[in-house]
Scaffold this active site. Sequence first.
Site, PDB file in Angstrom:
ATOM      1  N   CYS A  94       0.823  -1.220   0.000  1.00 19.21           N
ATOM      2  CA  CYS A  94       0.000   0.000   0.000  1.00 19.21           C
ATOM      3  C   CYS A  94       0.850   1.261   0.000  1.00 19.21           C
ATOM      4  O   CYS A  94       0.328   2.366  -0.097  1.00 19.21           O
ATOM      5  CB  CYS A  94      -0.945  -0.010   1.194  1.00 19.21           C
ATOM      6  SG  CYS A  94      -1.848  -1.557   1.327  1.00 19.21           S
ATOM      7  N   CYS A 243     -12.813   0.171   8.704  1.00 24.31           N
ATOM      8  CA  CYS A 243     -11.953  -0.318   7.624  1.00 24.31           C
ATOM      9  C   CYS A 243     -12.095   0.548   6.375  1.00 24.31           C
ATOM     10  O   CYS A 243     -13.203   0.968   6.034  1.00 24.31           O
ATOM     11  CB  CYS A 243     -12.344  -1.745   7.235  1.00 24.31           C
ATOM     12  SG  CYS A 243     -12.426  -2.895   8.619  1.00 24.31           S
ATOM     13  N   SER A 244     -10.980   0.761   5.671  1.00 25.96           N
ATOM     14  CA  SER A 244     -11.061   1.449   4.388  1.00 25.96           C
ATOM     15  C   SER A 244     -11.691   0.493   3.374  1.00 25.96           C
ATOM     16  O   SER A 244     -11.645  -0.720   3.546  1.00 25.96           O
ATOM     17  CB  SER A 244      -9.670   1.898   3.944  1.00 25.96           C
ATOM     18  OG  SER A 244      -8.800   0.791   3.876  1.00 25.96           O
ATOM     19  N   ILE A 246     -12.637  -1.278  -0.534  1.00 30.06           N
ATOM     20  CA  ILE A 246     -11.982  -1.814  -1.729  1.00 30.06           C
ATOM     21  C   ILE A 246     -12.268  -0.821  -2.851  1.00 30.06           C
ATOM     22  O   ILE A 246     -13.426  -0.466  -3.069  1.00 30.06           O
ATOM     23  CB  ILE A 246     -12.548  -3.209  -2.045  1.00 30.06           C
ATOM     24  CG1 ILE A 246     -12.143  -4.198  -0.946  1.00 30.06           C
ATOM     25  CG2 ILE A 246     -12.099  -3.689  -3.421  1.00 30.06           C
ATOM     26  CD1 ILE A 246     -12.910  -5.504  -0.980  1.00 30.06           C
ATOM     27  N   LYS A 364      -9.973   6.022   4.493  1.00 29.26           N
ATOM     28  CA  LYS A 364     -11.223   5.539   5.080  1.00 29.26           C
ATOM     29  C   LYS A 364     -12.442   5.955   4.256  1.00 29.26           C
ATOM     30  O   LYS A 364     -13.313   5.154   3.983  1.00 29.26           O
ATOM     31  CB  LYS A 364     -11.306   6.088   6.509  1.00 29.26           C
ATOM     32  CG  LYS A 364     -12.579   5.816   7.240  1.00 29.26           C
ATOM     33  CD  LYS A 364     -12.699   4.344   7.570  1.00 29.26           C
ATOM     34  CE  LYS A 364     -14.144   3.931   7.793  1.00 29.26           C
ATOM     35  NZ  LYS A 364     -14.892   3.755   6.538  1.00 29.26           N
ATOM     36  N   HIS A 368      -9.344   3.550  -0.971  1.00 32.98           N
ATOM     37  CA  HIS A 368      -7.977   3.035  -0.826  1.00 32.98           C
ATOM     38  C   HIS A 368      -7.628   2.086  -1.976  1.00 32.98           C
ATOM     39  O   HIS A 368      -7.536   0.879  -1.785  1.00 32.98           O
ATOM     40  CB  HIS A 368      -7.852   2.353   0.538  1.00 32.98           C
ATOM     41  CG  HIS A 368      -6.475   1.915   0.905  1.00 32.98           C
ATOM     42  ND1 HIS A 368      -5.336   2.458   0.348  1.00 32.98           N
ATOM     43  CD2 HIS A 368      -6.042   0.983   1.800  1.00 32.98           C
ATOM     44  CE1 HIS A 368      -4.270   1.861   0.878  1.00 32.98           C
ATOM     45  NE2 HIS A 368      -4.671   0.962   1.749  1.00 32.98           N
TER      46      HIS A 368
END
Lengths: 421, 132
Positions: A94, A243-244, A246, A364, A368
Amino acid sequence: MAKFRPLSRGVAVVGAGMSKFGAFPGKSTRDLFVEAFLEMRDSVDKGFNPAEVDALYIGNFSSDLFEGQGHTAPIMAEWVGLAPKPAVRVEDACASSGVALRQGILAIASGVADIVLVGGIEKMTDLPTAEVTDTLATASDMLYEIPAGFTFPGFYASMATSYMHKFGATPESFMKVGIKNHENGALNDKAQFGKTIRQVMDDKIAKSEARGLPIPVWENEIAFLQDARANPIIAWPMRLFDCSPISDGAAALLLVSEDLANKFSEDPLYILGTGQASDVALHERENLTGLRAAREAARQAYLMSGVTPADIQVAEVHDCFTIAEVIAIEDLGFFPEGEGYRAAETGVTGRTGEKPINTSGGLKSKGHPVGASGAGQVIEIWKQMRGLAGDRQVAGELEFGLTHNVGGTGGTCTVHIFGRR
Amino acid sequence: MDIPRHWRLRKQRYGLVGEVCESCNAKVFPPRDICPECGKEAKTLYTFSGHGEVYSYTTVFDAPAGFDETAPYTVAMIKLDEGPLVTAQLTDLENRKVEIGMPVEMVTRKLRNATDERGLLVYGYKFRPVMN
């Protein structure tokens, strides 16, 4: 400890652009990169000729697994008209495009290039979620971590468990980071989620009403986020809204040597500091409540720039999970260890606070697309420092900004410091 | 996943076999032939006792393929008595609440369901609470 070595030649950003981040079944990586490139081209104050670009450095985690396409750099170069210039793909999970940015800076500083295009790309939504999870898992230790049943949310969740145990934070402390970042993302037309948590909650209530279902009662956003039906646990204490997402997306930056900067703009954004470090796998760390690589990368960037944590007026940090933002703002020296979790609650890291963090919405809320995230962060700093951030603009004259991009669970970290002078 | 990839790790997975550094006496897991503490060569095999304590943990609800049959399950970083941290699933918990610092011991269990195309069953270490 790495010795301090200043860049042999200064480097400036003179153009920045990105695609919208989100899920785009109709667009390939190529389409997204072209979109980012065109926006970047239009952002160069005095214009530029693509034929003058000396090299492309592009961050991409796994086009191989996400799209079945390897060797992506020359394709991207060709698609924006750069062939036969050298095209380099950079992979550090990342942190891929944070590292691509650093490689671009070093290419100019070394003298082999004067003008460099830095990009970031990722197309994640073609695969079903389970396969996306498996692909992301390859950024951790496949021999010693994944066979235990660990997942990326699981890694960050175990950092959160450790953090709560050590400093007394609660799952609600992390929820407040998500609420803040969604508030920022709601003001960013490039963000995947253009909604605040309050709006998400109100939409659910409206939907139940429209369908004649029992109407859920949530007193406030926290109550909504505590409800497992609305916000399921992914890996305790991390829930869905910690969670960020997809995402698909691309970003592009134009870097030039300092001596050429004014040929492109009277208001270039100078790179004052760059730092990068690595670390062992999570299971070999002695401390789960800080990332050694982030601390080391920050140390290098502060030293090179002569800027201190107190000088930074706006920062984009790698909030792949809400706990990650808490750890990041401590690693960067903005808050003492163990106190970062209070920042979102007290409003210090809000847009109007003393230390605005992730005004773009962060990973977030903005999204991402892993290989594009590091370059995407720079675009927010570019906008903020030029006064182009619209409704989410931080007040006052901004002199110093920072980006912090993490790969995996902190195996790689880059920190960059930007300034106008 | 390919069979050799698992077979190569049989000593580590079944016996918690790592290495000891002859120079600084550090115990090393996973084994890598170079001591992470002092940088010297460390090739002497060392079998860990399998005792340690929970260093941190999480309960995974959203499980990856191969682990979904047992979800939610708890995975942890275990601080071994000899020093190193290992990543492993906790087992035989029944209704016990997991806590940081809880003493645990190694057991051998099936690591994942046989869901891949070769029907491969993978065994290895998990940790359970120490029975008093």
